[in-house]
Each structure stands twice: as structure tokens, then as C-alpha cells.
Design a protein around this motif. Structure first.
Motif, short mmCIF file in Angstrom:
data_model
loop_
_atom_site.label_atom_id
_atom_site.label_comp_id
_atom_site.label_asym_id
_atom_site.label_seq_id
_atom_site.Cartn_x
_atom_site.Cartn_y
_atom_site.Cartn_z
N GLU A 96 27.88 2.31 35.41
CA GLU A 96 26.82 1.44 35.52
C GLU A 96 27.18 0.04 35.24
OE1 GLU A 96 23.99 2.23 37.13
OE2 GLU A 96 24.77 4.15 37.47
N ARG A 97 28.52 -0.05 34.55
CA ARG A 97 28.90 -1.40 34.29
C ARG A 97 28.52 -2.62 35.17
NH1 ARG A 97 34.33 -0.30 30.78
NH2 ARG A 97 33.50 0.76 28.89
N PRO A 98 29.02 -2.40 36.41
CA PRO A 98 28.89 -3.51 37.35
C PRO A 98 27.41 -3.94 37.54
CG PRO A 98 30.54 -1.92 38.31
CD PRO A 98 29.86 -1.37 37.02
N SER A 99 26.40 -3.04 37.49
CA SER A 99 25.15 -3.01 37.85
C SER A 99 24.66 -3.94 36.35
CB SER A 99 24.28 -1.77 37.75
OG SER A 99 24.46 -1.30 38.97
N LEU A 100 25.23 -3.63 35.42
CA LEU A 100 24.72 -4.23 34.00
C LEU A 100 25.18 -5.60 33.94
CD1 LEU A 100 25.08 -1.30 31.74
CD2 LEU A 100 23.08 -2.12 32.38
N HIS A 101 26.41 -5.70 34.52
CA HIS A 101 26.89 -7.18 34.54
C HIS A 101 26.17 -8.17 35.19
CE1 HIS A 101 31.07 -5.22 33.42
NE2 HIS A 101 30.37 -5.45 32.37
N ALA A 102 25.72 -7.26 36.46
CA ALA A 102 24.75 -8.23 37.47
C ALA A 102 23.45 -8.77 36.68
CB ALA A 102 24.67 -7.41 38.66
N ALA A 103 22.98 -7.75 36.00
CA ALA A 103 21.56 -7.86 35.17
C ALA A 103 21.75 -9.19 33.94
CB ALA A 103 21.26 -6.64 34.37
N MET A 104 23.11 -9.15 33.42
CA MET A 104 23.47 -9.99 32.62
C MET A 104 23.42 -11.25 33.30
SD MET A 104 23.01 -8.93 29.55
CE MET A 104 23.72 -10.51 28.83
N GLN A 105 24.05 -11.39 34.50
CA GLN A 105 24.22 -12.98 35.27
C GLN A 105 22.92 -13.30 35.48
OE1 GLN A 105 27.05 -11.58 38.17
NE2 GLN A 105 28.69 -11.59 36.91
N GLN A 106 22.08 -12.31 35.94
CA GLN A 106 20.55 -12.58 36.45
C GLN A 106 19.90 -13.01 35.18
OE1 GLN A 106 18.22 -9.16 37.90
NE2 GLN A 106 16.34 -10.01 36.84
N LEU A 107 20.14 -12.67 33.87
CA LEU A 107 19.43 -12.84 32.67
C LEU A 107 20.10 -14.57 32.30
CD1 LEU A 107 17.65 -12.80 30.12
CD2 LEU A 107 19.92 -11.53 29.18
N THR A 108 21.24 -14.81 32.40
CA THR A 108 21.86 -16.00 32.05
C THR A 108 21.90 -17.11 33.17
OG1 THR A 108 24.11 -15.23 32.45
CG2 THR A 108 23.08 -14.76 30.26
N GLY A 109 21.88 -16.57 34.27
CA GLY A 109 21.72 -17.51 35.43
C GLY A 109 23.34 -18.22 35.71
N THR A 110 24.25 -17.32 35.11
CA THR A 110 25.87 -17.86 35.21
C THR A 110 26.69 -16.51 35.56
OG1 THR A 110 27.48 -19.21 34.53
CG2 THR A 110 26.01 -18.04 32.76
N SER A 111 27.59 -16.63 36.12
CA SER A 111 28.65 -15.46 36.00
C SER A 111 29.49 -15.20 34.98
CB SER A 111 29.63 -15.63 37.09
OG SER A 111 30.52 -17.15 37.05
N LEU A 112 29.72 -16.40 34.01
CA LEU A 112 30.40 -16.16 32.69
C LEU A 112 29.13 -16.88 31.60
CD1 LEU A 112 33.59 -17.68 33.57
CD2 LEU A 112 33.02 -15.36 33.43
N TRP A 113 29.01 -15.70 30.74
CA TRP A 113 27.92 -16.32 29.61
C TRP A 113 28.48 -16.10 28.29
CZ3 TRP A 113 27.83 -11.58 32.57
CH2 TRP A 113 27.81 -10.53 31.77
N ASN A 114 28.02 -17.14 27.39
CA ASN A 114 28.49 -16.95 25.77
C ASN A 114 27.81 -15.80 25.18
OD1 ASN A 114 30.08 -19.24 26.11
ND2 ASN A 114 28.35 -20.63 26.03
N SER A 115 28.58 -15.08 24.43
CA SER A 115 27.81 -13.97 23.50
C SER A 115 26.89 -14.39 22.74
CB SER A 115 29.07 -13.30 22.69
OG SER A 115 29.51 -13.96 21.63
N TYR A 116 26.79 -15.68 22.25
CA TYR A 116 25.73 -16.08 21.12
C TYR A 116 24.50 -16.69 22.05
CZ TYR A 116 28.58 -20.22 22.25
OH TYR A 116 29.39 -21.09 22.70
N ASP A 117 24.41 -16.84 23.29
CA ASP A 117 23.39 -17.25 23.94
C ASP A 117 22.34 -16.11 24.65
OD1 ASP A 117 24.09 -19.72 23.62
OD2 ASP A 117 25.34 -19.97 25.58
#
Length: 544
Positions: free
Chosen positions: A241-262
């Protein structure tokens, strides 16, 4: 009438210096020594269960009063607990090695069906050896973390470890970055001391529990009533499920790369004053169980909850008082959605204690794989309720919270698990270990390079690596999360009360596979799949 948000400890206050309680435990231990294993097995179990419950009671009181540790006989309390644990393990081994005739004879005296199931479980499962005394190393770790002073920007006063970690949720991105950098720098400067502590703890576990990383994992799985194969299957399904979870994180942050502390920053403006929080939690619990809702209300009425402002940087917890059949909850509360969920989480722990209060004392022990189920289930109920009653902005906040919780349980905990597994393997083979690099590599693998600025020092400020008797304390959180999701999903298919309380009651007496089959009528594989399907539907993301 306004609520009293300061707890009442009168009914759970022990004698001065625990004198009476220690005398009581001495008498229990003396009675245990007066008869053979095959004599009075039920009395033996009651004495051991009551002794362990009293140890837990005293330990919880120390936690609640938060007095200087030197004022309490911690070593003596630890020694009593170890003696009762050895008595429990000795009887466990006796049942495991007894002849069929002796075992059947013991069962004749057992009238409690759950206790009989525990005896059968012990019969079929060898006991774990009591680990060597790690208390001095745990105290050394606690002292080392207390000495960590994190300097942030131009602030005159350095921050404590917990204060620096909490800056992850600060609204100002510059402060979040400064907090992250300051924490990493401080931990790096003290890294040698923590390496020594961790190596010593890991070496003791390899010497006393098992000689290899694989065997340690087997012991950890067994302690959690799981087979190693069942644990590997859980991680395998989650990793798909990692690809789906990565997509969810991109949805949350609004970017394809995100900072761990944000990712922990809360954009929500919705506020939940404590009176409103109380009502929301009770109403949320009522959607699943009237008993659970009634219990939640009683926690407020009986002054089991103490609220401190979030800016006090208090650590929320639920302390169990099994001998007194009570709990106490400390909650750092600032009216935010996160605080609301934290309060529900701790009341969920108290509900777990409540469910077990009338069972045989020896049955109050349960594996860590069950420990976070009620608390996580409570959070899910609140999120579901808010999604039903909230406006579009609140529903968006709810979805973001779901993403964060799955990120924590499916990604971050996987990284912590991989780090620990590889650390033991390297130590076993006497290889050089760069702890911080190993942690960063685990994060990079799990997040697929999408997350930037990995917390290389997480192995230092994650206490679960240091303070537990059994290693691999990370996966029980993930399993409990899956179990809570599965219960919620399968509950919704019926019109009956939730299966949660019966799962909690039987959690200490059955293997997980049998527990799930009995109360949810599915296999562990089906539970994992059902829970992950629920996650995907919540995110409205198609599995890639």
C-alpha cells in the motif's frame, strides 16, 4: 454544573512509603512458597495476579503524583514485580511441561472458562525468560534525555526534548524547521552516550532472550500472541500500500516532496472547548456502544481526568489502578482537534481497564498487540462522528487526521521496525553500526524518497527502543491500528453492539488468529485486508 478537571487521587493513594503494600506482597510471596505447583493452582494464580496488580497500582501512583523519583522505593518495587513475574513464568512452565494427566487434573478445579483458556494457551506456548535487570539502563536513558537541552534560534532558554518535538506542529514553518534542526544537532552532539546505552540494552537482549535478530523477532511475536509468519504477512500487505499512502501524503501536503517536520502542522481552526469535547466523545462512543459512552461520562463525573494546558508541554497518559478498579487520565488540552482525539484516546485506554476490572486477576495482563486497540478505536469513533456532523472544512480536517494516523502506523512505524531489525542483525554479526545513517536509510526506503529531511536521530528520542522488556515494540501499534480499523469496519456490517469489549476480555488468553476468528468470524489475513480497504476508502484513493 461545571466539570472538575483536577483528578481525585484519594481512593488510590497507598500507604506512606508503600509500607503496608510491601508487607502485603511479602505475605503473598510467602504463601506461594508454601505449596507445590500442583497444589491449589487457582490460589497460586490469584496470588500472582493480585501481586502484579498491586505492583501496577503503585507504579501508576508514582506516575500520577510526579514526585522526584528518589522519594520512592523504585528498585524495591521493581524487585517485587520481578518476583511475581518469575512466579507467573514458573507456573506457566510447569503447565507447559506437565504430563497430560497432571494438566487434566489441574483443569478439573478450573471453573472460569477464560482461565481455562489461558492454561491451554500456556500449555501450548513456552514461557519467555524474564529479561535481565534493565532498570539501571532505563534510568540512565531517562537521565540522558533529561539532560538534552535543545537550543532554538535566538531563544535564551533552551527547550527540553519533548518541547522541541512538539514544535513539529507549530504554525510557523520557519519555527518547525528551526526546531527540527536544533533537535538533530543536539542529539548528534550526545550520540555517543545514547549509542552506548542502546548497545548495552541490545546486547543484554541478545544474551538473555535470543542469540539472533530472527529469534528476537520470534520472541516479540510470541509475546504479542502472533506467529512470525503472521507478522511478516502484515508488513507485506502494508508495504503493497506504500504507493497509495505516498499519494495520500501528497494529497495532505499538496506537493510531491514534503519535509518530515511539516506533516504534523494542524491547519484546522475548529476549536473544541472541554465541555464540548466531553459531549462529542460521549456521543461518538454511543454510535458503537452505549456501555462505552456511559463509561466515558463516568470518567468526567468521578474526577478521573486532569486537564493541563497544552503550553505546559505535559505528556498525556492513562494510568491503570487494577487493584482499585480505576484509572486516572492526564491530558494536555488546548481545544484543538488533536487534543480532542488525544482525550478520546486516553479514555479508550481507561475503557480497556474497565472491561477487565471484573475478570480473574491473572487475566488482566494482555499483549501489547491489544494495548492500543481500544484507544485507537476511540479515535476512529470520534473521527467518524465529526465527519457525519461537521461542515466541509471540518470534514477535510478529519480526512487529514486519518492520513496522518495511517502515515504513523503504516510508514513511520515500519521505518522504526526496519531500523531495529537491521540494528540487531548488525550487532549479531559484530558489524560497525552508524545508527543515524541506518535510521535515515530506513525512512528513505519506506517513504520512497518522497519525504525530505529524515529524522536521523529518531532512534535517540524514541523511548520504545530503550524502556521495554521485549524488543520490537513498534509493530504492536500497527497491529492494534489494523485491529481497530477491522473491528470498526466489521461492526458496521451488523446491528449488534461492538465486538471490542469481548476482544479486549479475551485478548490475554488466546492467540490472535483464534481471537479474530472467534469474535470477528474472519482470519487475520481477512482482517488485514478489510482494514486496508477501509483506509483506501477513507482517502478516496484507488489502490495503485
Amino acid at each position: 454544573m461545571s466539570l472538575s478537571l483536577t483528578w481525585d487521587l484519594t481512593s488510590v493513594t497507598p500507604s506512606d512509603g508503600f509500607k503496608d503494600e510491601f508487607e502485603q506482597m511479602d505475605k503473598m510471596l510467602s504463601r506461594l512458597d508454601t505449596f507445590e505447583f500442583h497444589q491449589y493452582p487457582l490460589l497460586r494464580c490469584t496470588l500472582v495476579g493480585d501481586g502484579l496488580a498491586l505492583c501496577s497500582e503503585l507504579d501508576s501512583y508514582i506516575t500520577c503524583v510526579d514526585s522526584p523519583k528518589g522519594e520512592w522505593p523504585l528498585q524495591k518495587l521493581h524487585d517485587y514485580k520481578k518476583r511475581f513475574m518469575k512466579a507467573k513464568d514458573a507456573f506457566h512452565r510447569y503447565l507447559h511441561e506437565a504430563s497430560i494427566d497432571v494438566f487434566d487434573k489441574i483443569l478439573l478445579d478450573v471453573t472460569d472458562a477464560s482461565l481455562g483458556e489461558l492454561f491451554h494457551f500456556w500449555r501450548n506456548t513456552p514461557p519467555l525468560e524474564v529479561v535481565a535487570d534493565l532498570l539501571p539502563l532505563r534510568q540512565r536513558y531517562a537521565a540522558a534525555t533529561q539532560r538534552l537541552n535543545v537550543q532554538i534560534d535566538e531563544r535564551k532558554k533552551p527547550l527540553s526534548l519533548s518541547e522541541a518535538i512538539q514544535l513539529r506542529s507549530h504554525p510557523d514553518p520557519a519555527v518547525r524547521r528551526a526546531g527540527f534542526d536544533g533537535l538533530e544537532k543536539t542529539c548528534h552532539l550526545q550520540q555517543v552516550e545514547f549509542e552506548e546505552i542502546y548497545r548495552d540494552i541490545a546486547s543484554i537482549r541478545l544474551q538473555q532472550l535470543a542469540p539472533t535478530a530472527h529469534d528476537l523477532l520470534h520472541i516479540a511475536a510470541t509475546a504479542n500472541h502472533l506467529q512470525v509468519e503472521e507478522l511478516h504477512e502484515m508488513w507485506a500487505l502494508i508495504r503493497q500500500e506504500r504507493p497509495s499512502l505516498h499519494a495520500a501524503m501528497q494529497q495532505l501536503t499538496g506537493t510531491s516532496l514534503w519535509n518530515s517536520y511539516d506533516v504534523w502542522h494542524q491547519k484546522s481552526v475548529e476549536r473544541f472547548p472541554i465541555e464540548q469535547a466531553r459531549r462529542l466523545i460521549i456521543d461518538s462512543f454511543a454510535t458503537s456502544s452505549i456501555e462505552m459512552a456511559t463509561f466515558a461520562e463516568s470518567c468526567f463525573e468521578r474526577q478521573w481526568i486532569q486537564v493541563i494546558p497544552d503550553h505546559s508541554h505535559g505528556v498525556s497518559f492513562c494510568a491503570s489502578f487494577p487493584s482499585s478498579k480505576a484509572s486516572r487520565i492526564l491530558i494536555a488540552y488546548d481545544d484543538s482537534l488533536v487534543s480532542l482525539l488525544a482525550l478520546a484516546h486516553e479514555i479508550g485506554h481507561a475503557y480497556h481497564n474497565h472491561v477487565l476490572q471484573n475478570v480473574h486477576p491473572l487475566l488482566r495482563s494482555y499483549p501489547m498487540s491489544i494495548a492500543e486497540t481500544a484507544s485507537t478505536f476511540a479515535e476512529i469513533l470520534v473521527l467518524d462522528h465529526l465527519e457525519r456532523i461537521g461542515n466541509s472544512a471540518l470534514r477535510q480536517d478529519v480526512q487529514q487526521q486519518r492520513i496522518r494516523r495511517s502515515m504513523m502506523n503504516f510508514l513511520i512505524l515500519d521505518a522504526r521496525f526496519l531500523f531495529e531489525q537491521r540494528m540487531y542483525e548488525a550487532l549479531q554479526h559484530k558489524e560497525e553500526i552508524d545508527f543515524s545513517r541506518m535510521m535515515a536509510n530506513a525512512y528513505d526506503e519506506v517513504f520512497g524518497g518522497h519525504q525530505l529531511h529524515q529524522p536521523r536521530s529518531a532512534w535517540i528520542w524514541t523511548p520504545h527502543y530503550y524502556v521495554t522488556d521485549v524488543p520490537f515494540y513498534n509493530f504492536p501499534y500497527t497491529f492494534g491500528y489494523l485491529l481497530a480499523l477491522g473491528i470498526r469496519s466489521l461492526d458496521s456490517l451488523t446491528s449488534t453492539e461492538s465486538a471490542l469489549p469481548v476482544i479486549l476480555r479475551d485478548g490475554g488468553t488466546l492467540p490472535m488468529q483464534q481471537l479474530i476468528q472467534r469474535h470477528l468470524d474472519c482470519s487475520l489475513t481477512e482482517l488485514y485486508q478489510q482494514a486496508l480497504q477501509m483506509v483506501r476508502s477513507e482517502y478516496e484513493i484507488t489502490c495503485l
